[in-house]
Design a protein around this motif. Structure first.
Motif, PDB file in Angstrom:
ATOM      1  N   PRO A  35       0.823  -1.217   0.000  1.00 17.86           N
ATOM      2  CA  PRO A  35       0.000   0.000   0.000  1.00 17.86           C
ATOM      3  C   PRO A  35       0.852   1.260   0.000  1.00 17.86           C
ATOM      4  O   PRO A  35       1.900   1.331   0.642  1.00 17.86           O
ATOM      5  CB  PRO A  35      -0.803  -0.129   1.304  1.00 17.86           C
ATOM      6  CG  PRO A  35      -0.856  -1.595   1.574  1.00 17.86           C
ATOM      7  CD  PRO A  35       0.455  -2.146   1.089  1.00 17.86           C
ATOM      8  N   GLY A  36       0.388   2.268  -0.742  1.00 22.85           N
ATOM      9  CA  GLY A  36       1.086   3.550  -0.765  1.00 22.85           C
ATOM     10  C   GLY A  36       2.159   3.675  -1.813  1.00 22.85           C
ATOM     11  O   GLY A  36       2.924   4.640  -1.814  1.00 22.85           O
ATOM     12  N   THR A  37       2.248   2.716  -2.742  1.00 21.66           N
ATOM     13  CA  THR A  37       3.281   2.786  -3.781  1.00 21.66           C
ATOM     14  C   THR A  37       2.762   3.358  -5.092  1.00 21.66           C
ATOM     15  O   THR A  37       3.458   3.310  -6.103  1.00 21.66           O
ATOM     16  CB  THR A  37       3.886   1.391  -4.030  1.00 21.66           C
ATOM     17  OG1 THR A  37       2.837   0.441  -4.242  1.00 21.66           O
ATOM     18  CG2 THR A  37       4.731   0.941  -2.856  1.00 21.66           C
ATOM     19  N   GLY A  38       1.543   3.877  -5.107  1.00 22.70           N
ATOM     20  CA  GLY A  38       1.053   4.579  -6.292  1.00 22.70           C
ATOM     21  C   GLY A  38       0.305   3.726  -7.287  1.00 22.70           C
ATOM     22  O   GLY A  38       0.244   4.082  -8.472  1.00 22.70           O
ATOM     23  N   LYS A  39      -0.290   2.622  -6.848  1.00 21.14           N
ATOM     24  CA  LYS A  39      -1.002   1.743  -7.778  1.00 21.14           C
ATOM     25  C   LYS A  39      -2.264   2.421  -8.325  1.00 21.14           C
ATOM     26  O   LYS A  39      -2.516   2.409  -9.529  1.00 21.14           O
ATOM     27  CB  LYS A  39      -1.363   0.425  -7.086  1.00 21.14           C
ATOM     28  CG  LYS A  39      -0.168  -0.357  -6.564  1.00 21.14           C
ATOM     29  CD  LYS A  39      -0.566  -1.698  -5.998  1.00 21.14           C
ATOM     30  CE  LYS A  39      -1.479  -1.596  -4.792  1.00 21.14           C
ATOM     31  NZ  LYS A  39      -0.839  -0.904  -3.643  1.00 21.14           N
ATOM     32  N   THR A  40      -3.053   2.977  -7.416  1.00 30.63           N
ATOM     33  CA  THR A  40      -4.291   3.633  -7.849  1.00 30.63           C
ATOM     34  C   THR A  40      -3.999   4.878  -8.672  1.00 30.63           C
ATOM     35  O   THR A  40      -4.637   5.129  -9.700  1.00 30.63           O
ATOM     36  CB  THR A  40      -5.152   3.997  -6.616  1.00 30.63           C
ATOM     37  OG1 THR A  40      -5.457   2.805  -5.894  1.00 30.63           O
ATOM     38  CG2 THR A  40      -6.437   4.676  -7.036  1.00 30.63           C
ATOM     39  N   VAL A  41      -3.016   5.651  -8.232  1.00 28.64           N
ATOM     40  CA  VAL A  41      -2.662   6.883  -8.947  1.00 28.64           C
ATOM     41  C   VAL A  41      -2.159   6.571 -10.355  1.00 28.64           C
ATOM     42  O   VAL A  41      -2.323   7.381 -11.269  1.00 28.64           O
ATOM     43  CB  VAL A  41      -1.595   7.663  -8.147  1.00 28.64           C
ATOM     44  CG1 VAL A  41      -1.173   8.929  -8.881  1.00 28.64           C
ATOM     45  CG2 VAL A  41      -2.130   8.029  -6.772  1.00 28.64           C
ATOM     46  N   LEU A  42      -1.598   5.387 -10.551  1.00 28.87           N
ATOM     47  CA  LEU A  42      -1.095   5.008 -11.871  1.00 28.87           C
ATOM     48  C   LEU A  42      -2.197   5.103 -12.917  1.00 28.87           C
ATOM     49  O   LEU A  42      -1.988   5.650 -14.009  1.00 28.87           O
ATOM     50  CB  LEU A  42      -0.528   3.588 -11.834  1.00 28.87           C
ATOM     51  CG  LEU A  42      -0.115   3.002 -13.187  1.00 28.87           C
ATOM     52  CD1 LEU A  42       1.007   3.814 -13.820  1.00 28.87           C
ATOM     53  CD2 LEU A  42       0.301   1.537 -13.034  1.00 28.87           C
ATOM     54  N   ALA A  43      -3.377   4.572 -12.611  1.00 27.57           N
ATOM     55  CA  ALA A  43      -4.475   4.625 -13.577  1.00 27.57           C
ATOM     56  C   ALA A  43      -4.865   6.065 -13.892  1.00 27.57           C
ATOM     57  O   ALA A  43      -5.145   6.405 -15.052  1.00 27.57           O
ATOM     58  CB  ALA A  43      -5.677   3.858 -13.028  1.00 27.57           C
ATOM     59  N   HIS A 175       2.278  -6.816 -13.181  1.00 21.36           N
ATOM     60  CA  HIS A 175       3.454  -6.032 -12.789  1.00 21.36           C
ATOM     61  C   HIS A 175       3.425  -5.784 -11.288  1.00 21.36           C
ATOM     62  O   HIS A 175       2.384  -5.403 -10.731  1.00 21.36           O
ATOM     63  CB  HIS A 175       3.513  -4.696 -13.519  1.00 21.36           C
ATOM     64  CG  HIS A 175       4.724  -3.877 -13.146  1.00 21.36           C
ATOM     65  ND1 HIS A 175       5.987  -4.197 -13.578  1.00 21.36           N
ATOM     66  CD2 HIS A 175       4.858  -2.781 -12.353  1.00 21.36           C
ATOM     67  CE1 HIS A 175       6.851  -3.324 -13.091  1.00 21.36           C
ATOM     68  NE2 HIS A 175       6.189  -2.455 -12.343  1.00 21.36           N
ATOM     69  N   TYR A 176       4.552  -6.012 -10.641  1.00 16.97           N
ATOM     70  CA  TYR A 176       4.696  -5.721  -9.216  1.00 16.97           C
ATOM     71  C   TYR A 176       5.515  -4.439  -9.063  1.00 16.97           C
ATOM     72  O   TYR A 176       6.653  -4.359  -9.553  1.00 16.97           O
ATOM     73  CB  TYR A 176       5.394  -6.870  -8.486  1.00 16.97           C
ATOM     74  CG  TYR A 176       5.491  -6.658  -6.992  1.00 16.97           C
ATOM     75  CD1 TYR A 176       4.437  -7.031  -6.155  1.00 16.97           C
ATOM     76  CD2 TYR A 176       6.610  -6.055  -6.421  1.00 16.97           C
ATOM     77  CE1 TYR A 176       4.507  -6.824  -4.791  1.00 16.97           C
ATOM     78  CE2 TYR A 176       6.692  -5.850  -5.052  1.00 16.97           C
ATOM     79  CZ  TYR A 176       5.633  -6.231  -4.245  1.00 16.97           C
ATOM     80  OH  TYR A 176       5.709  -6.009  -2.893  1.00 16.97           O
ATOM     81  N   ILE A 177       4.920  -3.438  -8.411  1.00 15.89           N
ATOM     82  CA  ILE A 177       5.638  -2.184  -8.181  1.00 15.89           C
ATOM     83  C   ILE A 177       6.524  -2.351  -6.954  1.00 15.89           C
ATOM     84  O   ILE A 177       6.035  -2.420  -5.822  1.00 15.89           O
ATOM     85  CB  ILE A 177       4.660  -1.003  -7.982  1.00 15.89           C
ATOM     86  CG1 ILE A 177       3.822  -0.790  -9.243  1.00 15.89           C
ATOM     87  CG2 ILE A 177       5.424   0.271  -7.642  1.00 15.89           C
ATOM     88  CD1 ILE A 177       2.866   0.388  -9.152  1.00 15.89           C
ATOM     89  N   ARG A 178       7.808  -2.447  -7.188  1.00 15.08           N
ATOM     90  CA  ARG A 178       8.749  -2.571  -6.065  1.00 15.08           C
ATOM     91  C   ARG A 178       8.836  -1.245  -5.326  1.00 15.08           C
ATOM     92  O   ARG A 178       8.631  -0.175  -5.904  1.00 15.08           O
ATOM     93  CB  ARG A 178      10.137  -2.974  -6.575  1.00 15.08           C
ATOM     94  CG  ARG A 178      10.187  -4.362  -7.190  1.00 15.08           C
ATOM     95  CD  ARG A 178      11.602  -4.696  -7.635  1.00 15.08           C
ATOM     96  NE  ARG A 178      11.674  -6.046  -8.183  1.00 15.08           N
ATOM     97  CZ  ARG A 178      11.406  -6.363  -9.428  1.00 15.08           C
ATOM     98  NH1 ARG A 178      11.026  -5.406 -10.291  1.00 15.08           N
ATOM     99  NH2 ARG A 178      11.496  -7.606  -9.857  1.00 15.08           N
ATOM    100  N   PHE A 179       9.177  -1.331  -4.043  1.00 16.42           N
ATOM    101  CA  PHE A 179       9.309  -0.098  -3.293  1.00 16.42           C
ATOM    102  C   PHE A 179      10.480   0.696  -3.855  1.00 16.42           C
ATOM    103  O   PHE A 179      11.554   0.137  -4.116  1.00 16.42           O
ATOM    104  CB  PHE A 179       9.524  -0.377  -1.807  1.00 16.42           C
ATOM    105  CG  PHE A 179       9.309   0.843  -0.965  1.00 16.42           C
ATOM    106  CD1 PHE A 179       8.035   1.206  -0.587  1.00 16.42           C
ATOM    107  CD2 PHE A 179      10.373   1.643  -0.590  1.00 16.42           C
ATOM    108  CE1 PHE A 179       7.819   2.350   0.171  1.00 16.42           C
ATOM    109  CE2 PHE A 179      10.180   2.785   0.163  1.00 16.42           C
ATOM    110  CZ  PHE A 179       8.897   3.140   0.549  1.00 16.42           C
ATOM    111  N   PRO A 180      10.312   1.996  -4.071  1.00 17.27           N
ATOM    112  CA  PRO A 180      11.356   2.795  -4.733  1.00 17.27           C
ATOM    113  C   PRO A 180      12.666   2.799  -3.964  1.00 17.27           C
ATOM    114  O   PRO A 180      12.682   2.872  -2.730  1.00 17.27           O
ATOM    115  CB  PRO A 180      10.739   4.205  -4.785  1.00 17.27           C
ATOM    116  CG  PRO A 180       9.267   3.996  -4.632  1.00 17.27           C
ATOM    117  CD  PRO A 180       9.108   2.786  -3.770  1.00 17.27           C
ATOM    118  N   ASP A 181      13.780   2.736  -4.696  1.00 17.32           N
ATOM    119  CA  ASP A 181      15.079   2.933  -4.059  1.00 17.32           C
ATOM    120  C   ASP A 181      15.254   4.424  -3.770  1.00 17.32           C
ATOM    121  O   ASP A 181      14.412   5.257  -4.133  1.00 17.32           O
ATOM    122  CB  ASP A 181      16.212   2.393  -4.936  1.00 17.32           C
ATOM    123  CG  ASP A 181      16.225   3.031  -6.329  1.00 17.32           C
ATOM    124  OD1 ASP A 181      15.734   4.172  -6.483  1.00 17.32           O
ATOM    125  OD2 ASP A 181      16.708   2.382  -7.269  1.00 17.32           O
TER     126      ASP A 181
END
Length: 281
Positions: A35-43, A175-181
């Motif tokens: 949660p919080g990695t921008g999945k919803t905002v992506l759309a 696609h899995y959104i990895r936590f940003p480095d």
């Protein structure tokens, strides 16, 4: 028509590849990540970048797949029949269109977001297999078939709360959104707060990633929580020196309510700080 991110959304190379692959294959894009990695905002950003309308279907634990197609309001029809309403003779007046129907009949191919699909019953994804595959469904009450005028771009998000059926997964591009480095995270922060002082950014990032590395945290702080925290640091004009996490006796960051979301994690950091003070470190 290719997605390359936007001025307000930092997309990694692998994410851009996934979005464009799903569009090319005409498959739903299934996006997972914490949660919080921008999945919803992506759309939202895909729709903005491609100039498409956005239709959002936010799933709850009580949501049924049929609601995305249509619902027949039999109660209203019964009430109108008792009142002698003329509209009762046309059953179409009691068909409530769902989000998929809206997307299928949109004059321009939209981006359809099916958000947090794993919140629903386990049968929910299976109940949408044919509709998402064939891009059509049948309305039994009116004996009509609703087919997509143009195939929408479908984005489906999941927080991995439950496993999705294999038959459903086969029809998606995953696609899995990895936590940003740190480098990517700094770009994300810069998009939202371009005037942030370098010293404050450096200390905030160091403390944030140190906090995520604390073993035993029930909920690690996410990207959205970091952005909220940095906003508060700017509003309160916190000195970057106050964020230095070199002293293990000061493990709890200022304004920690933006980062820590449950009492167990706060108590964990308090215990670690107490142990550090007791050992004299």
């Amino acid at each position: 028509m290719r997605f390359t991110g936007t001025d307000s959304y930092v997309a990694t190379e692998d994410l851009m590849v996934a979005v464009n692959a799903a569009i090319a294959l005409e498959r739903p894009l299934l996006v997972k990540g914490e949660p919080g990695t921008g999945k919803t905002v992506l759309a939202v950003e895909i729709a903005r970048a491609l100039g498409r309308p956005l239709i959002q279907w936010h799933i709850k634990s009580t949501t049924k797949a049929q609601q995305g197609l249509y619902e027949y309001d039999a109660v209203s029809r019964l009430r109108d029949s008792q009142l002698g309403e003329a509209r009762v003779h046309d059953i179409g007046n009691y068909i409530l269109r769902g989000k998929l129907w809206e997307a299928f009949e949109a004059p321009e191919a939209p981006v359809l977001l099916i958000d947090e699909i794993d919140k629903a019953d386990i049968e929910f994804p299976n109940d949408l297999l044919l509709e998402l595959d064939r891009m059509e469904f049948h309305v039994y009450e009116t004996r009509q078939t609703i087919a997509a005028r143009q195939r929408p771009i479908v984005v489906i998000t999941s927080n991995n709360e439950k496993e999705l059926p294999d038959a459903f997964l086969r029809r998606c591009f995953f696609h899995y959104i990895r936590f940003p480095d740190r480098e990517t995270m700094e770009r994300i922060v810069d998009v939202h707060y371009p005037g942030l002082k370098p010293a404050l950014l450096r200390e905030a990032m160091a403390l944030f990633y140190d906090l995520r590395d604390v073993p035993g945290l029930k909920k690690k702080p996410s990207t959205s929580e970091l952005l909220d925290w940095i906003k508060l640091l700017m509003v309160e004009d916190i000195d970057p020196e106050a964020l230095r996490a070199k002293d293990n006796r000061k493990l709890i960051p200022p304004l920690c309510g933006a980062l820590l979301k449950n009492e167990q994690d706060v108590h964990l950091l308090e215990r670690l700080a107490f142990i550090a003070r007791k050992e004299g470190r």
